[in-house]
Design a protein around this motif. Structure first.
Motif, PDB file in Angstrom:
ATOM      1  N   ASP A  39       0.827  -1.211   0.000  1.00 13.30           N
ATOM      2  CA  ASP A  39       0.000   0.000   0.000  1.00 13.30           C
ATOM      3  C   ASP A  39       0.861   1.261   0.000  1.00 13.30           C
ATOM      4  OD1 ASP A  39      -2.258  -1.607   0.049  1.00 13.30           O
ATOM      5  OD2 ASP A  39      -2.638  -1.308   2.202  1.00 13.30           O
ATOM      6  N   MET A  40       1.918   1.253   0.820  1.00 13.04           N
ATOM      7  CA  MET A  40       2.794   2.425   0.873  1.00 13.04           C
ATOM      8  C   MET A  40       3.480   2.668  -0.467  1.00 13.04           C
ATOM      9  SD  MET A  40       4.592   2.485   4.631  1.00 13.04           S
ATOM     10  CE  MET A  40       5.023   0.750   4.789  1.00 13.04           C
ATOM     11  N   GLU A  41       3.913   1.594  -1.120  1.00 10.09           N
ATOM     12  CA  GLU A  41       4.569   1.759  -2.424  1.00 10.09           C
ATOM     13  C   GLU A  41       3.568   2.249  -3.473  1.00 10.09           C
ATOM     14  OE1 GLU A  41       7.495  -0.647  -5.439  1.00 10.09           O
ATOM     15  OE2 GLU A  41       5.914  -1.770  -4.430  1.00 10.09           O
ATOM     16  N   ARG A  42       2.394   1.664  -3.488  1.00 10.66           N
ATOM     17  CA  ARG A  42       1.365   2.050  -4.455  1.00 10.66           C
ATOM     18  C   ARG A  42       0.974   3.520  -4.298  1.00 10.66           C
ATOM     19  NH1 ARG A  42      -1.313  -2.062  -3.988  1.00 10.66           N
ATOM     20  NH2 ARG A  42      -2.595  -1.558  -2.211  1.00 10.66           N
ATOM     21  N   GLU A  43       0.943   4.002  -3.058  1.00 11.24           N
ATOM     22  CA  GLU A  43       0.577   5.396  -2.792  1.00 11.24           C
ATOM     23  C   GLU A  43       1.747   6.357  -2.986  1.00 11.24           C
ATOM     24  OE1 GLU A  43      -1.130   5.405   1.132  1.00 11.24           O
ATOM     25  OE2 GLU A  43      -2.623   3.893   0.584  1.00 11.24           O
ATOM     26  N   GLY A  44       2.918   5.814  -3.322  1.00 20.14           N
ATOM     27  CA  GLY A  44       4.080   6.661  -3.560  1.00 20.14           C
ATOM     28  C   GLY A  44       4.751   7.152  -2.295  1.00 20.14           C
ATOM     29  N   LEU A  45       4.498   6.485  -1.180  1.00 17.29           N
ATOM     30  CA  LEU A  45       5.090   6.899   0.086  1.00 17.29           C
ATOM     31  C   LEU A  45       6.485   6.324   0.282  1.00 17.29           C
ATOM     32  CD1 LEU A  45       1.935   6.523   2.377  1.00 17.29           C
ATOM     33  CD2 LEU A  45       2.804   8.590   1.258  1.00 17.29           C
ATOM     34  N   ILE A  46       6.764   5.185  -0.374  1.00 14.31           N
ATOM     35  CA  ILE A  46       8.086   4.572  -0.309  1.00 14.31           C
ATOM     36  C   ILE A  46       8.515   4.177  -1.720  1.00 14.31           C
ATOM     37  CG2 ILE A  46       7.845   3.723   2.067  1.00 14.31           C
ATOM     38  CD1 ILE A  46       7.297   0.919   0.899  1.00 14.31           C
ATOM     39  N   THR A  47       9.806   4.004  -1.889  1.00 18.11           N
ATOM     40  CA  THR A  47      10.345   3.572  -3.172  1.00 18.11           C
ATOM     41  C   THR A  47      10.336   2.047  -3.258  1.00 18.11           C
ATOM     42  OG1 THR A  47      12.616   3.392  -2.346  1.00 18.11           O
ATOM     43  CG2 THR A  47      11.913   5.565  -3.201  1.00 18.11           C
ATOM     44  N   SER A  48      10.628   1.538  -4.422  1.00 22.40           N
ATOM     45  CA  SER A  48      10.722   0.086  -4.604  1.00 22.40           C
ATOM     46  C   SER A  48      11.835  -0.501  -3.744  1.00 22.40           C
ATOM     47  CB  SER A  48      10.967  -0.259  -6.074  1.00 22.40           C
ATOM     48  OG  SER A  48       9.870   0.123  -6.852  1.00 22.40           O
ATOM     49  N   ALA A  49      12.937   0.223  -3.623  1.00 22.30           N
ATOM     50  CA  ALA A  49      14.045  -0.241  -2.779  1.00 22.30           C
ATOM     51  C   ALA A  49      13.622  -0.300  -1.308  1.00 22.30           C
ATOM     52  CB  ALA A  49      15.258   0.664  -2.946  1.00 22.30           C
ATOM     53  N   GLU A  50      12.860   0.690  -0.857  1.00 23.37           N
ATOM     54  CA  GLU A  50      12.367   0.683   0.524  1.00 23.37           C
ATOM     55  C   GLU A  50      11.364  -0.445   0.718  1.00 23.37           C
ATOM     56  OE1 GLU A  50      12.591   5.331   1.870  1.00 23.37           O
ATOM     57  OE2 GLU A  50      11.111   4.796   0.327  1.00 23.37           O
ATOM     58  N   TRP A  51      10.525  -0.679  -0.295  1.00 24.52           N
ATOM     59  CA  TRP A  51       9.573  -1.788  -0.219  1.00 24.52           C
ATOM     60  C   TRP A  51      10.325  -3.102  -0.041  1.00 24.52           C
ATOM     61  CZ3 TRP A  51       9.115  -6.341  -2.708  1.00 24.52           C
ATOM     62  CH2 TRP A  51       7.962  -7.085  -2.451  1.00 24.52           C
ATOM     63  N   LEU A  52      11.390  -3.288  -0.812  1.00 28.75           N
ATOM     64  CA  LEU A  52      12.173  -4.516  -0.734  1.00 28.75           C
ATOM     65  C   LEU A  52      12.745  -4.716   0.664  1.00 28.75           C
ATOM     66  CD1 LEU A  52      13.354  -6.993  -2.109  1.00 28.75           C
ATOM     67  CD2 LEU A  52      15.245  -5.560  -2.896  1.00 28.75           C
ATOM     68  N   LYS A  53      13.262  -3.651   1.266  1.00 26.63           N
ATOM     69  CA  LYS A  53      13.809  -3.750   2.624  1.00 26.63           C
ATOM     70  C   LYS A  53      12.730  -4.160   3.620  1.00 26.63           C
ATOM     71  CE  LYS A  53      17.654  -0.532   2.285  1.00 26.63           C
ATOM     72  NZ  LYS A  53      18.255   0.702   2.801  1.00 26.63           N
ATOM     73  N   LEU A  54      11.544  -3.549   3.508  1.00 24.92           N
ATOM     74  CA  LEU A  54      10.446  -3.903   4.422  1.00 24.92           C
ATOM     75  C   LEU A  54      10.012  -5.352   4.213  1.00 24.92           C
ATOM     76  CD1 LEU A  54       8.252  -0.663   4.283  1.00 24.92           C
ATOM     77  CD2 LEU A  54       9.878  -1.347   6.061  1.00 24.92           C
ATOM     78  N   ALA A  55       9.922  -5.777   2.962  1.00 23.95           N
ATOM     79  CA  ALA A  55       9.529  -7.154   2.663  1.00 23.95           C
ATOM     80  C   ALA A  55      10.558  -8.143   3.204  1.00 23.95           C
ATOM     81  CB  ALA A  55       9.339  -7.339   1.159  1.00 23.95           C
ATOM     82  N   GLN A  56      11.830  -7.810   3.083  1.00 27.55           N
ATOM     83  CA  GLN A  56      12.884  -8.671   3.621  1.00 27.55           C
ATOM     84  C   GLN A  56      12.808  -8.750   5.147  1.00 27.55           C
ATOM     85  OE1 GLN A  56      16.291  -6.754   1.828  1.00 27.55           O
ATOM     86  NE2 GLN A  56      16.397  -8.281   0.193  1.00 27.55           N
ATOM     87  N   GLN A  57      12.559  -7.620   5.789  1.00 25.95           N
ATOM     88  CA  GLN A  57      12.433  -7.613   7.246  1.00 25.95           C
ATOM     89  C   GLN A  57      11.250  -8.464   7.688  1.00 25.95           C
ATOM     90  OE1 GLN A  57      12.358  -3.567   8.680  1.00 25.95           O
ATOM     91  NE2 GLN A  57      14.338  -3.101   7.791  1.00 25.95           N
ATOM     92  N   ALA A  58      10.132  -8.339   6.981  1.00 23.72           N
ATOM     93  CA  ALA A  58       8.947  -9.137   7.310  1.00 23.72           C
ATOM     94  C   ALA A  58       9.243 -10.618   7.127  1.00 23.72           C
ATOM     95  CB  ALA A  58       7.764  -8.711   6.441  1.00 23.72           C
TER      96      ALA A  58
END
Length: 73
Positions: A39-58
């Protein structure tokens, strides 16, 4: 405005990340974390690189919980 939304969204993600295991099922938390990052990536609140970091942490959190739940070998 977007920076405020970003900070709120990331704070909410971190709060979910740090919830104790007895408050939320590990698998449910994992999927909620991924959905939140999506949701954050789709709304433009985070970048793809930030999304990847969050997904890896999860994923790391989920796999460490799954290993603990497997019990002794």
């Amino acid at each position: 405005m977007k920076e405020v939304q970003r900070k709120l969204a990331i704070t909410a993600w971190r709060q979910l990340f740090t919830l104790s295991e007895n408050r939320i099922d590990a698998e449910a938390r994992y999927y909620r974390l991924l959905r939140s990052a999506d949701d954050m990536e789709r709304e433009g609140l985070i970048t793809s690189a930030e999304w990847l970091k969050l997904a890896q942490q999860a994923g790391t959190l989920f796999s460490s919980t799954a290993e603990c739940m497997a019990g002794p070998k």
